[in-house]
Write a protein that holds these residues in place. Structure first.
Motif, PDB file in Angstrom:
ATOM      1  N   TRP A 198      36.465 -27.831 -32.649  1.00 41.86           N
ATOM      2  CA  TRP A 198      37.143 -26.738 -33.333  1.00 41.86           C
ATOM      3  C   TRP A 198      36.134 -25.932 -34.133  1.00 41.86           C
ATOM      4  O   TRP A 198      35.205 -26.484 -34.740  1.00 41.86           O
ATOM      5  N   ALA A 199      36.300 -24.642 -34.151  1.00 41.54           N
ATOM      6  CA  ALA A 199      35.512 -23.798 -35.033  1.00 41.54           C
ATOM      7  C   ALA A 199      36.068 -23.901 -36.451  1.00 41.54           C
ATOM      8  O   ALA A 199      37.287 -24.022 -36.642  1.00 41.54           O
ATOM      9  N   VAL A 200      35.205 -23.863 -37.446  1.00 41.55           N
ATOM     10  CA  VAL A 200      35.613 -23.863 -38.850  1.00 41.55           C
ATOM     11  C   VAL A 200      35.004 -22.639 -39.513  1.00 41.55           C
ATOM     12  O   VAL A 200      33.782 -22.454 -39.493  1.00 41.55           O
ATOM     13  N   LEU A 201      35.835 -21.779 -40.074  1.00 37.68           N
ATOM     14  CA  LEU A 201      35.377 -20.574 -40.754  1.00 37.68           C
ATOM     15  C   LEU A 201      35.540 -20.716 -42.256  1.00 37.68           C
ATOM     16  O   LEU A 201      36.523 -21.293 -42.732  1.00 37.68           O
ATOM     17  N   ASN A 202      34.579 -20.178 -42.997  1.00 34.66           N
ATOM     18  CA  ASN A 202      34.629 -20.187 -44.456  1.00 34.66           C
ATOM     19  C   ASN A 202      35.078 -18.811 -44.933  1.00 34.66           C
ATOM     20  O   ASN A 202      34.346 -17.829 -44.813  1.00 34.66           O
ATOM     21  N   ALA A 203      36.290 -18.732 -45.474  1.00 32.88           N
ATOM     22  CA  ALA A 203      36.840 -17.479 -45.990  1.00 32.88           C
ATOM     23  C   ALA A 203      36.965 -17.534 -47.501  1.00 32.88           C
ATOM     24  O   ALA A 203      37.937 -17.032 -48.079  1.00 32.88           O
ATOM     25  N   GLY A 204      35.986 -18.147 -48.155  1.00 31.56           N
ATOM     26  CA  GLY A 204      35.969 -18.189 -49.609  1.00 31.56           C
ATOM     27  C   GLY A 204      35.203 -17.024 -50.192  1.00 31.56           C
ATOM     28  O   GLY A 204      34.228 -16.543 -49.614  1.00 31.56           O
ATOM     29  N   ILE A 205      35.642 -16.554 -51.369  1.00 35.55           N
ATOM     30  CA  ILE A 205      34.930 -15.541 -52.144  1.00 35.55           C
ATOM     31  C   ILE A 205      34.841 -16.049 -53.581  1.00 35.55           C
ATOM     32  O   ILE A 205      35.869 -16.330 -54.208  1.00 35.55           O
ATOM     33  N   GLY A 206      33.627 -16.160 -54.102  1.00 34.11           N
ATOM     34  CA  GLY A 206      33.459 -16.608 -55.471  1.00 34.11           C
ATOM     35  C   GLY A 206      34.227 -15.742 -56.448  1.00 34.11           C
ATOM     36  O   GLY A 206      34.130 -14.520 -56.423  1.00 34.11           O
ATOM     37  N   GLY A 207      35.009 -16.381 -57.329  1.00 33.04           N
ATOM     38  CA  GLY A 207      35.794 -15.668 -58.326  1.00 33.04           C
ATOM     39  C   GLY A 207      37.117 -15.126 -57.836  1.00 33.04           C
ATOM     40  O   GLY A 207      37.878 -14.538 -58.618  1.00 33.04           O
ATOM     41  N   ASN A 208      37.433 -15.310 -56.567  1.00 27.65           N
ATOM     42  CA  ASN A 208      38.644 -14.721 -55.999  1.00 27.65           C
ATOM     43  C   ASN A 208      39.892 -15.251 -56.679  1.00 27.65           C
ATOM     44  O   ASN A 208      39.946 -16.394 -57.142  1.00 27.65           O
ATOM     45  N   LEU A 209      40.901 -14.400 -56.734  1.00 24.13           N
ATOM     46  CA  LEU A 209      42.183 -14.746 -57.339  1.00 24.13           C
ATOM     47  C   LEU A 209      43.296 -14.646 -56.313  1.00 24.13           C
ATOM     48  O   LEU A 209      43.196 -13.902 -55.340  1.00 24.13           O
ATOM     49  N   LEU A 210      44.342 -15.387 -56.544  1.00 23.01           N
ATOM     50  CA  LEU A 210      45.503 -15.345 -55.661  1.00 23.01           C
ATOM     51  C   LEU A 210      46.289 -14.059 -55.845  1.00 23.01           C
ATOM     52  O   LEU A 210      46.745 -13.460 -54.871  1.00 23.01           O
ATOM     53  N   LEU A 211      46.423 -13.600 -57.103  1.00 21.58           N
ATOM     54  CA  LEU A 211      47.400 -12.569 -57.405  1.00 21.58           C
ATOM     55  C   LEU A 211      46.823 -11.232 -57.854  1.00 21.58           C
ATOM     56  O   LEU A 211      47.554 -10.252 -57.946  1.00 21.58           O
ATOM     57  N   ASN A 212      45.526 -11.161 -58.174  1.00 19.62           N
ATOM     58  CA  ASN A 212      44.960  -9.927 -58.710  1.00 19.62           C
ATOM     59  C   ASN A 212      43.631  -9.586 -58.053  1.00 19.62           C
ATOM     60  O   ASN A 212      42.851 -10.472 -57.704  1.00 19.62           O
ATOM     61  N   ASP A 213      43.379  -8.280 -57.895  1.00 18.01           N
ATOM     62  CA  ASP A 213      42.118  -7.795 -57.359  1.00 18.01           C
ATOM     63  C   ASP A 213      41.048  -7.799 -58.448  1.00 18.01           C
ATOM     64  O   ASP A 213      41.345  -7.783 -59.642  1.00 18.01           O
ATOM     65  N   SER A 214      39.790  -7.771 -58.012  1.00 16.69           N
ATOM     66  CA  SER A 214      38.677  -7.652 -58.932  1.00 16.69           C
ATOM     67  C   SER A 214      37.536  -6.904 -58.250  1.00 16.69           C
ATOM     68  O   SER A 214      37.223  -7.185 -57.090  1.00 16.69           O
ATOM     69  N   PRO A 215      36.880  -5.952 -58.946  1.00 16.27           N
ATOM     70  CA  PRO A 215      35.726  -5.270 -58.340  1.00 16.27           C
ATOM     71  C   PRO A 215      34.602  -6.236 -57.973  1.00 16.27           C
ATOM     72  O   PRO A 215      33.862  -5.991 -57.021  1.00 16.27           O
ATOM     73  N   TRP A 216      34.466  -7.315 -58.729  1.00 21.93           N
ATOM     74  CA  TRP A 216      33.416  -8.286 -58.453  1.00 21.93           C
ATOM     75  C   TRP A 216      33.845  -9.359 -57.472  1.00 21.93           C
ATOM     76  O   TRP A 216      33.034  -9.834 -56.678  1.00 21.93           O
ATOM     77  N   TYR A 217      35.081  -9.779 -57.564  1.00 17.82           N
ATOM     78  CA  TYR A 217      35.510 -11.006 -56.902  1.00 17.82           C
ATOM     79  C   TYR A 217      36.418 -10.781 -55.701  1.00 17.82           C
ATOM     80  O   TYR A 217      37.101 -11.688 -55.247  1.00 17.82           O
ATOM     81  N   GLY A 218      36.439  -9.561 -55.186  1.00 16.88           N
ATOM     82  CA  GLY A 218      37.161  -9.304 -53.957  1.00 16.88           C
ATOM     83  C   GLY A 218      38.628  -8.963 -54.161  1.00 16.88           C
ATOM     84  O   GLY A 218      39.196  -9.116 -55.249  1.00 16.88           O
TER      85      GLY A 218
END
Length: 408
Positions: free
Chosen positions: A237-257
């Motif tokens: 199986w292929a495994v992809l990493n879709a993490g972004i440092g600082g990312n939030l579930l509910l809010n956008d951020s200019p730094w954290y995606g």
């Protein structure tokens, strides 16, 4: 030169591509979520971009094949991006590549391409045997100024920059500048091979998935360890990493995606062959509300009910696409800068809901396996990278071991 007028290659997203590669079946090999240009963390080239320079980037694929192609994103560009040349090769040491493996890349048969602002392009097939869990090198040449670059901030891998067109270079000479980010490159996709992947698993979340605290250039993030574990168990199986440092579930951020709910389709559900996703996000929603960070404002208080509603929305969207969802419990973080009694109470409540609600198809109980003996609020010192919230290499391997393989 090819000028792409459409923003998204929808045929490629469905698993086939137009142009000269019509009919080829493509599989996921590697991916990184893209972010808007920003500073911070450590020095990067996103805000200045490139001019009369080549950037060489090294990524590890989790699947193998007999041919490959790349996907380039100009999602956050304010104008068209001209890529004057590109190449793909098997990685050597540092910025060097393996002799005899350099493949010039084309785009609908042309050696250069213009990526529209907000859009993406995919290259033609390059015949190159690639082994599972091996590294490939992508070199991009920009003869003129690019402007600020769409990128992935925290790669935990080294990228290299040199003056002039270095796309055909085998050696590392000239690549004197280094950074720990990826630029424009969003995917490497594969085709052919003796044992193609039977599906794709996506690890989705924040810095705990992105790999903060892991050894740079060593591929020791938890999705890397999970890919190795799956291969050892006989699963192709292929495994992809879709993490972004600082990312939030509910809010956008200019730094954290963009917030996790806004990028979920693009970074998870639209990937080739996706069969399951491991969701580990929410720590920053809880923690950022406890501190005043210049990189994230405003810092609203987020309730447990809002978080669980956000998780439920992701699960429902995945299920509509036939994708299983494994819920990851939020790790202990006592001693970190935003740990407070209120934050801890939210973490405990969210984790109890993840474990018992029945919303997820399965649970990866990261919090339990990484907690200090006798103190569920604290990250085990044996697994602490030093900031009391991110694991070290050993901790990320423990996280990979906590994923129930049968649920994938």
């Amino acid at each position: 030169m090819v000028v792409r007028t459409a923003g998204v290659d929808t045929a490629a997203r469905a698993g086939t591509t137009g142009g000269v590669d019509t009919g080829t079946r493509w599989r996921a090999g590697w991916s990184a979520p893209v972010q808007r240009p920003s500073g911070g963390f450590e020095e990067n080239w996103a805000e200045t971009g490139f001019d009369r320079q080549s950037v060489r980037q090294v990524v590890r694929v989790t699947d193998g094949g007999s041919g490959a192609r790349i996907r380039l994103s100009n999602r956050y560009g304010t104008g068209p991006l001209t890529v004057d040349a590109a190449s793909l090769a098997l990685a050597g040491e540092g910025a060097a590549v393996r002799p005899g493996t350099v493949r010039p890349l084309s785009f609908d048969g042309a050696s250069s391409v213009v990526v529209p602002a907000g859009g993406e392009v995919v290259s033609d097939l390059a015949e190159l045997p690639v082994e599972p869990l091996s590294s490939v090198t992508v070199t991009l040449w920009f003869a003129g100024p690019t402007g600020p670059a769409t990128f992935h901030a925290q790669a935990y891998a080294t990228s290299f920059r040199a003056s002039g067109d270095r796309t055909a270079d085998v050696g590392a000479g000239g690549f004197a500048e280094r950074t720990h980010s990826w630029y424009y490159l969003s995917d490497v996709e594969l085709t052919g091979g003796d044992a193609p992947a039977s599906g794709t698993v996506v690890a989705f979340g924040d810095s705990l998935t992105d790999g903060f605290g892991s050894t740079v250039g060593a591929d020791r993030r938890y999705p890397d360890a999970l890919a190795e574990r799956l291969r050892s168990a006989g699963h192709s199986w292929a495994v992809l990493n879709a993490g972004i440092g600082g990312n939030l579930l509910l809010n956008d951020s200019p730094w954290y995606g963009e917030r996790a709910s806004a990028r979920f389709d693009r970074d998870v559900l639209d990937k080739p062959g996706v069969r399951s996703v491991i969701v580990l996000v929410g720590l920053n929603d809880i923690g950022f509300s406890e501190v005043d960070l210049p990189t994230y404002r405003p810092n609203p208080q987020v309730s447990v009910a809002e978080l669980t509603a956000g998780y439920r929305e992701l699960v429902e969207r995945a299920h509509r696409r036939g994708v299983k969802v494994i819920g990851g419990t939020v790790l202990p973080f006592k001693g970190a800068e935003y740990h407070t009694p209120r934050a801890e109470a939210k973490r405990v409540a969210v984790n109890e809901w993840i474990r018992t609600s029945g919303v997820f198809d399965a649970v990866a109980d990261f919090a339990t396996v990484l907690a200090a003996p006798g103190d569920i609020e604290t990250l085990d010192p044996a697994y602490d990278s030093g900031d009391h919230k991110h694991p070290n290499d050993a901790g990320y391997r423990v996280m990979a071991g906590a994923v129930p393989l049968g649920s994938l």
